[in-house]
Design an enzyme around this catalytic site. Sequence first.
Site, PDB file in Angstrom:
ATOM      1  N   ASP A 115     -25.999  37.199 121.423  1.00 50.79           N
ATOM      2  CA  ASP A 115     -27.581  36.722 121.422  1.00 50.79           C
ATOM      3  C   ASP A 115     -27.284  35.677 121.652  1.00 50.79           C
ATOM      4  OD1 ASP A 115     -25.313  38.047 118.597  1.00 50.79           O
ATOM      5  OD2 ASP A 115     -27.699  37.575 117.607  1.00 50.79           O
ATOM      6  N   GLU A 135     -21.600  36.638 107.617  1.00 50.67           N
ATOM      7  CA  GLU A 135     -21.458  37.081 108.814  1.00 50.67           C
ATOM      8  C   GLU A 135     -21.391  35.206 109.260  1.00 50.67           C
ATOM      9  OE1 GLU A 135     -22.805  40.197 112.038  1.00 50.67           O
ATOM     10  OE2 GLU A 135     -23.352  39.856 110.389  1.00 50.67           O
ATOM     11  N   GLU A 182     -34.137  39.233 112.960  1.00 54.71           N
ATOM     12  CA  GLU A 182     -33.190  39.686 113.375  1.00 54.71           C
ATOM     13  C   GLU A 182     -34.041  41.633 113.517  1.00 54.71           C
ATOM     14  OE1 GLU A 182     -28.519  41.891 112.003  1.00 54.71           O
ATOM     15  OE2 GLU A 182     -29.741  41.281 110.405  1.00 54.71           O
ATOM     16  N   HIS A 232     -33.008  34.849 113.046  1.00 56.04           N
ATOM     17  CA  HIS A 232     -31.703  35.911 114.291  1.00 56.04           C
ATOM     18  C   HIS A 232     -32.627  35.425 115.228  1.00 56.04           C
ATOM     19  CE1 HIS A 232     -29.027  38.027 112.284  1.00 56.04           C
ATOM     20  NE2 HIS A 232     -28.042  38.224 113.933  1.00 56.04           N
TER      21      HIS A 232
END
Length: 937
Positions: free
Chosen positions: A466, A459, A735, A756
């Site tokens: 974000d 990804e 995440e 993340h």
Amino acid sequence: MITGDPLVTVNAPRIGLSGEPFVATASPKLSWTTVSRTGGWLQAGAEIEVSRGGSRTTATIEGDASVFVAWPFIPLRPRETASVRVRVRGADGSASPWSEATEVTAGFLGASEWRARFVGSGSDEPHLLRTTFEVRGAVRRAFLYSTAFGAYDARLNGAAVDDAVLKPGWTSYQWRLHYDVTDVTEHLRQGANTLGIELAGGWYTEEFGFRDRARRFYDGHPAAAAQLVIEYADGTTARVVTDERWRWSSGPVVAASIYQGETHDARLHDPKWTDPGIAGDNWSPVVPVDVPDVRPEPRTSQPVRVVQRREVVKVITTPAGRTVLDFGQNLVGWVRLTVTGPRGHTITLRHAEVLEHGELGTRPLRNAAATDHYTLRGDGEETWEPRWTFHGFRYVEIQNWPGAFSPSAVTAAVVHTDLSRTGGFSTSHPLVERFHENVVWGMRGNFLSIPTDCPQRDERLGWTGDIQVFAPTAAFLYDCDAFLRSWLEDVFLEQKAANGVVPMVVPAVIPQVPGQLEPVAAWGDAITVVPTVLNERFGDRDALAVAYEAMKAWVDTVTVRTGGSPLWESGVQFGDWLDPDAPPDQPGRAKTDPGLVATAYYYRSADLTAKAAAALGRDDEARHYGDLAAGIGEAFRSTYVTATGRMMSDAPTAYALAIVFGLADGESKSAMGERLRHLVRSFGYHIATGFVGTPIICDALTSTGHADAAARLLAQTECPSWLYPVTMGATTIWERWDSMLEDGSINPGQMTSFNHYALGAVADWLHRIVAGLAPGEAGYRRLRIAPTVIDVLDDASAWHETPYGRASSGWRREGGVVRFDVEVPANTRALVRLPSGAEHEVGSGTHTWTERHPRPRRTRSELGLDSDLATIVDDPEAYQAVLAAISGIDPERAVAFRRATRWTPGRSLRDPLSHTPLDVVDAIEKALAALPAGELP
């Protein structure tokens, strides 16, 4: 003339946005910071001196401007070098000496100067390019301008021209491409010279998308272009450009992919391939490569570099007998090997962020192999590191190491855009301190050329949602103004191509994903939020001016898509993404209605656009978007809020959005705060919010008088919470709240990352509210300092290099007394509000106050099965006693009880235990009876 140790000094000025030695514009903005040993210093005026071409010019400005001051001189010419210094006058009559000078060179080419052609081998394989040229006469200066559709590096006569990597970085290649400029004077020699370029596909040839839908997005093969401009001492100029006379050859890089890794065969490496004496008879003529019709432009942000090296902290032999290296920190980059072995021997490196059951946890990588291969040339000690890929990892599995392995043979390279650190937070609470450090590392790993969501799996995309939630935190921790301004240029281009829609990822390389080019709330709103943050935190008014039309276009697009309705309840929406109650395979199933989330963001973007219009002097448009925001707000309240302040979508995120975005006022705000506090407690002070609620939940609580509940959320260590990953050994932000389950297994969902930054956006609350350091005016021209003393911490402090200099705010308990320390930079003022309500208007310098804030006295009545559930959860020892009693008999039941129970007032502990085995109930009753009653220490 000022002699001795002056009371006022000026630091070397900053020229342009990035602080790099080359500027991309002819009239770069100037900024400087002043240091004064006298308190309350304010600038009354300044002199700016530029030295260029052997002459000096001085400009005088009146007033206090010292940030983003307009260039007061004749614009710079291409390749012109200028040296700038500053001295200031104070309102108190003081004067500084001249600052140290800052030298920059105009890094842009003239309008018709770009003459290089894009050339390559005509294939996707990594390869080498070279040409030989003559230098005839004394060289005054030489500059190399170079770029690629792909990733490249340049060497001149065997030497690397700079220390940047993965150049020129990732942009929306179909419309925008950067070139790099480097002063290469020292690398030239009289006579024959060789310029070489190493070229790989990088992002240009990568396949983007999820699982079997991954596809190439950009058409064509990699291609490089370079232009060497040599200025001779006699005033003449020569140019060496990429054209059909260049030659190409395959090199030691057999394969390279951002996601899959790099394969390097050192047997194919010729260390002298850019030496002028190499004839190159076995090299083939290059071919012109069809590339997008884009005129390269100078890079405006800092480049990507190797910024740190880390050693192995532990060598692990896994249950399967594999050798795994632990670097002690989840990071982004690659590893460097120093090895001796036989020719043709291949070492394999596999990367992962975590171990699962003692083995490398690679399932979260999905289609990303994240594997490097190195084949030895076998002529002694060899040192190698990949340069055309990057990995997110803490652990590296080494396969087929020749001979005995020594951990000193491997180091990890930390790689990201080379931004300066500008802020920090500290506390003696070790878990909170580590959590904040995890936020920092998460940002470092995801600020690599563009702001990405994650750095490890297939990804690594520029998800707009974000950075929308994380921008305030980012702007505090690092000097990311130029970085985000550069990325926003791509956002504008992608938005224009999508008819006003801001894509979910920028560059927008996954059109095959449903909804990618549909307006999505909280993601597309990055176009209004990020420029607002850049103005608020850096004083970068130009960021608003440049973004303003795009901000309008986004709000207008949403207005069209809603059919003129003030409610945004249609289309693709992610809502409160990754609500902890959502199933692992359905991350969008949140408690909060997605239409409520979308309408709240519609309001916010209209409101921010109205404020931007006002700041830019566009009064009519300010009224228009202000009226639009007012109408959306009224519809929001009439649709989603009852007369008593209860949200129709009765979930924490709904209340947090209404409170923080300004959709609640007066009595309704107070009522919403009370209900939010009730819900937070009912969830046992565990996180009950997702992507959009988590960054603002603590702000909502503290702004409505419930800092105690925010503190309990912060200090929670059970899953889901901010500190649960820390207790599980996390060194970055995850995440998912449960990316790793309590038994050490990885979350079963198909979307799991251990790096993340989005859920770490609460760090901005730690900076602004807990430590109390916030901008009161754009760029911290005026500071707002309002620390919040919370019971779960003994101290908290934050520092930030504002555009005016270092500011800090912190507090520390000393028994029942709390000491507050504040530092205000010169040429600013601060409004300080202490927890008692006392306010102080102060100027620059250091300031200290003390107030009595003893921790609240705690008392406990006798507890039992008939005790109120709210009473139990508000008493941490009682809560833990209940869970420990259950866990001592049935650990799985304890976990289920913790997750299912809603700790609401008016219900007794006996209620959720109605179907519990009697031995468990008896254990709970005994555990509560054993707790001391009365006043607690």
